[in-house]
Design an enzyme around this catalytic site. Structure first.
Site, PDB file in Angstrom:
ATOM      1  N   ASP A   1      -6.069  -7.400  -6.242  1.00 24.62           N
ATOM      2  CA  ASP A   1      -5.866  -8.037  -5.346  1.00 24.62           C
ATOM      3  C   ASP A   1      -6.873  -8.818  -4.737  1.00 24.62           C
ATOM      4  O   ASP A   1      -7.723  -8.352  -3.688  1.00 24.62           O
ATOM      5  CB  ASP A   1      -5.406  -7.009  -3.838  1.00 24.62           C
ATOM      6  CG  ASP A   1      -4.982  -7.719  -2.680  1.00 24.62           C
ATOM      7  OD1 ASP A   1      -4.467  -8.924  -2.930  1.00 24.62           O
ATOM      8  OD2 ASP A   1      -5.122  -7.103  -1.631  1.00 24.62           O
TER       9      ASP A   1
ATOM     10  N   ASP B   1     -15.588  -3.311  -5.222  1.00 26.36           N
ATOM     11  CA  ASP B   1     -15.780  -4.340  -4.336  1.00 26.36           C
ATOM     12  C   ASP B   1     -17.086  -4.831  -4.242  1.00 26.36           C
ATOM     13  O   ASP B   1     -18.077  -3.981  -4.697  1.00 26.36           O
ATOM     14  CB  ASP B   1     -15.322  -4.180  -2.861  1.00 26.36           C
ATOM     15  CG  ASP B   1     -14.785  -5.338  -2.171  1.00 26.36           C
ATOM     16  OD1 ASP B   1     -13.548  -5.623  -1.842  1.00 26.36           O
ATOM     17  OD2 ASP B   1     -15.678  -6.306  -1.683  1.00 26.36           O
TER      18      ASP B   1
ATOM     19  N   CYS C   1      -3.213 -14.521  -3.808  1.00 27.37           N
ATOM     20  CA  CYS C   1      -3.056 -14.880  -2.147  1.00 27.37           C
ATOM     21  C   CYS C   1      -3.432 -16.532  -2.140  1.00 27.37           C
ATOM     22  O   CYS C   1      -3.426 -16.905  -0.998  1.00 27.37           O
ATOM     23  CB  CYS C   1      -3.559 -14.155  -1.250  1.00 27.37           C
ATOM     24  SG  CYS C   1      -5.409 -14.340  -1.459  1.00 27.37           S
TER      25      CYS C   1
ATOM     26  N   ARG D   1       0.910  -1.138  -0.007  1.00 26.41           N
ATOM     27  CA  ARG D   1       0.141  -0.116   0.020  1.00 26.41           C
ATOM     28  C   ARG D   1       0.875   1.167  -0.112  1.00 26.41           C
ATOM     29  O   ARG D   1       0.541   2.208  -0.689  1.00 26.41           O
ATOM     30  CB  ARG D   1      -0.987  -0.062   1.427  1.00 26.41           C
ATOM     31  CG  ARG D   1      -2.121  -1.099   1.213  1.00 26.41           C
ATOM     32  CD  ARG D   1      -2.994  -0.846   2.192  1.00 26.41           C
ATOM     33  NE  ARG D   1      -2.757  -1.202   3.343  1.00 26.41           N
ATOM     34  CZ  ARG D   1      -2.873  -2.541   3.877  1.00 26.41           C
ATOM     35  NH1 ARG D   1      -3.815  -3.395   3.192  1.00 26.41           N
ATOM     36  NH2 ARG D   1      -2.482  -2.946   4.999  1.00 26.41           N
TER      37      ARG D   1
ATOM     38  N   PHE E   1     -11.178  -5.097  -5.742  1.00 27.03           N
ATOM     39  CA  PHE E   1     -11.154  -5.866  -4.638  1.00 27.03           C
ATOM     40  C   PHE E   1     -10.844  -4.868  -3.619  1.00 27.03           C
ATOM     41  O   PHE E   1      -9.846  -5.305  -2.778  1.00 27.03           O
ATOM     42  CB  PHE E   1     -10.475  -7.263  -4.639  1.00 27.03           C
ATOM     43  CG  PHE E   1     -10.700  -8.011  -5.952  1.00 27.03           C
ATOM     44  CD1 PHE E   1     -11.852  -8.873  -5.893  1.00 27.03           C
ATOM     45  CD2 PHE E   1      -9.884  -7.907  -7.066  1.00 27.03           C
ATOM     46  CE1 PHE E   1     -12.341  -9.620  -7.087  1.00 27.03           C
ATOM     47  CE2 PHE E   1     -10.197  -8.553  -8.303  1.00 27.03           C
ATOM     48  CZ  PHE E   1     -11.272  -9.673  -8.270  1.00 27.03           C
TER      49      PHE E   1
HETATM   50  N1  SAH Z   1      -6.818  -5.043  -1.249  1.00 26.94           N
HETATM   51  C1  SAH Z   1      -7.491  -5.350   0.241  1.00 26.94           C
HETATM   52  C2  SAH Z   1      -7.854  -6.560   0.484  1.00 26.94           C
HETATM   53  C3  SAH Z   1      -8.726  -7.227  -0.691  1.00 26.94           C
HETATM   54  S1  SAH Z   1      -9.727  -8.772  -0.030  1.00 26.94           S
HETATM   55  C4  SAH Z   1      -6.447  -4.628   1.347  1.00 26.94           C
HETATM   56  O1  SAH Z   1      -5.529  -4.333   1.034  1.00 26.94           O
HETATM   57  O2  SAH Z   1      -7.196  -4.470   2.323  1.00 26.94           O
HETATM   58  C5  SAH Z   1     -10.724  -9.189  -1.361  1.00 26.94           C
HETATM   59  C6  SAH Z   1     -12.000  -8.247  -1.411  1.00 26.94           C
HETATM   60  O3  SAH Z   1     -12.472  -9.024  -2.559  1.00 26.94           O
HETATM   61  C7  SAH Z   1     -13.005  -8.451  -0.322  1.00 26.94           C
HETATM   62  O4  SAH Z   1     -13.091  -7.257   0.207  1.00 26.94           O
HETATM   63  C8  SAH Z   1     -14.158  -8.981  -1.046  1.00 26.94           C
HETATM   64  O5  SAH Z   1     -15.464  -8.569  -0.515  1.00 26.94           O
HETATM   65  C9  SAH Z   1     -13.919  -8.678  -2.439  1.00 26.94           C
HETATM   66  N2  SAH Z   1     -14.477  -9.629  -3.456  1.00 26.94           N
HETATM   67  C10 SAH Z   1     -14.520 -10.934  -3.668  1.00 26.94           C
HETATM   68  N3  SAH Z   1     -14.817 -11.391  -4.758  1.00 26.94           N
HETATM   69  C11 SAH Z   1     -15.380 -10.252  -5.546  1.00 26.94           C
HETATM   70  C12 SAH Z   1     -15.846 -10.074  -6.842  1.00 26.94           C
HETATM   71  N4  SAH Z   1     -15.960 -10.823  -7.794  1.00 26.94           N
HETATM   72  N5  SAH Z   1     -15.836  -8.830  -7.088  1.00 26.94           N
HETATM   73  C13 SAH Z   1     -15.716  -7.717  -6.356  1.00 26.94           C
HETATM   74  N6  SAH Z   1     -15.284  -7.861  -5.122  1.00 26.94           N
HETATM   75  C14 SAH Z   1     -14.907  -9.322  -4.747  1.00 26.94           C
END
Ligand code: SAH
Length: 396
Positions: free
Chosen positions: A300, A249, A340, A211, A227
């Site tokens: 991510d 998201d 991940c 970040r 995401f």
């Molecule tokens: N980058 C973030 C962590 C990502 S976690 C950070 O640094 O804090 C993954 C996220 O993807 C979650 O919030 C989940 O709600 C979202 N997610 C999962 N599948 C998804 C999809 N198909 N479309 C949009 N968001 C999604």
């Protein structure tokens, strides 16, 4: 104490200090042991291998606490291991003083099945194995002693507990509920952490350094953060001078929390931020159709492949979003992309991203290889600990 005797030629991994003993490697259990009990582990020829927590319901039948069969597994043992993990973080300048910090990273900190994250004065503890479960009180007490934190909240509700035959368990182990939401400061930004309902222990601490990298790369760039969860990357992009940040998201709760986080940082140009509640797979196509372009895209996603068995379908999902990502970049644009998934290794991930670039007709190169922050160490004897891999790519 019961004795766990391995099959002939099945001692090599424990000899190399890998902490897992699989069901298939076990010859006999001499004596009686219940879930979480400590057992002495021996090779078939009688060589001592160490002391482990027995787990009768799991394919990982035992997890070695110590590779020294003389070491007593008691309160003092956990006090030593927890103190060592906390001290290792304090010894690293980049981690010292972080309010959001992983204190114990399971196997790689010599504490199989134990995760502990610190958010300010609160420690969130996640116990993922029968052995960790048995020593809950010792581990919680050791954490309080080593950190001086005022509360320990247990967040043992991960899916893997089912494999160990354990029920979900959440609640305060030490101290009382805080007056308001738990919050941390991360590189100058204030962030709320939902320790009871958020993902993992509430926040993705593993992405902290990445970040910060986004902040350094964002000046004057239009940013797309896919995401986005509670907006960590998005807020750092704004702080770094991004011209606009679109965040996507599919969780309304995550987006609400992201908006709150933005409001907690009034110094940021809120007008440059847009939050979109959508499925990334669909929204990237919508953006492409509308002719949108970005200078920096962060991908991510959640864990598409928890194990190697899911690798095929996961590979297609990674390929899909990366292909669309490359297509949405301006010339010279940056793609920061992650996996991940334990089931997708670094090499395979790079192949998938290369395939996506080729299919998108993009000439791209890797500027940096990215991973989890240093408070998520990987024991060399435990390569499974390396789950987060990322690439920073630039298109020509
Ligand atoms: N980058 C973030 C962590 C990502 S976690 C950070 O640094 O804090 C993954 C996220 O993807 C979650 O919030 C989940 O709600 C979202 N997610 C999962 N599948 C998804 C999809 N198909 N479309 C949009 N968001 C999604």
């Amino acid at each position: 104490m019961a004795e766990l005797i391995l099959k002939a030629d099945k001692e090599r991994s424990a000899m190399r200090h890998h902490p897992w003993i699989f069901e298939g490697s076990v010859d006999t259990l001499k004596g009686r042991a219940r879930a979480g009990d400590t057992v002495d582990v021996f090779a078939h020829d009688g060589r001592p291998l160490g002391r482990a927590a027995f787990s009768p319901h799991s394919q990982i039948r035992a997890r070695l606490w110590s590779f020294d069969i003389e070491e007593t597994i008691d309160h003092a043992f956990f006090k030593r291991r927890v103190a060592a993990a906390v001290a290792a973080r304090e010894a690293l300048p980049e981690l010292r003083g972080q309010q959001g910090l992983r204190l114990i990273h399971g196997e790689s900190d010599g504490l199989p099945g134990v995760i502990a994250d610190r958010y300010g004065e609160t420690v969130v503890l996640q116990l993922n194995s029968a052995g960790a479960e048995k020593w809950r009180d010792a581990i919680a007490a050791a954490l309080v002693q080593a950190t001086g934190c005022v509360r320990v909240f247990e967040r043992s509700d991960s899916d893997v507990r089912g494999l160990e035959g354990l029920q979900a368990r959440t609640g305060f182990l030490h101290g009382e509920e805080p007056g308001g939401p738990v919050a941390i400061e991360e590189y100058g930004l204030r962030l709320e952490v939902d320790i009871a309902g958020g993902h993992k222990t509430g926040f993705y601490l593993d992405q902290r350094e990445n970040r910060r990298l986004v902040r350094e790369l964002s000046a004057g760039r239009s940013v797309l953060n896919c995401f986005c969860y509670t907006g960590g990357f998005s807020l750092q992009a704004l702080a770094g001078g991004a011209s606009q940040v679109l965040s996507i998201d599919s969780s309304g709760a995550a987006l609400e929390s992201a908006r709150r986080n933005l409001a907690l940082n009034p110094q940021l140009p809120a007008k440059r931020a847009e939050w979109r509640d959508a499925d990334v797979f669909e929204e990237l196509r919508v953006l492409k159709k509308s002719g949108a372009r970005f200078d920096l895209i962060v991908l991510d996603p959640p864990k598409f492949a928890p194990s190697a068995a899911h690798a095929g379908r996961a590979a297609r999902a990674y390929k899909d979003i990366n292909l669309l990502g490359f297509r949405l970049l301006n010339p010279g644009g940056l793609l920061m992309t992650y996996s991940c998934s334990g089931g997708i290794g670094q090499e395979l991930f790079q192949k998938i991203v290369a395939g996506a670039a080729a299919d998108a007709g993009a000439d791209a190169r890797i500027l940096r290889r990215l991973g989890a922050a240093a408070d998520h160490p990987v024991a060399l004897a435990f390569p499974e600990g390396e789950y987060l891999k990322g690439l920073l790519c630039q298109v020509v």
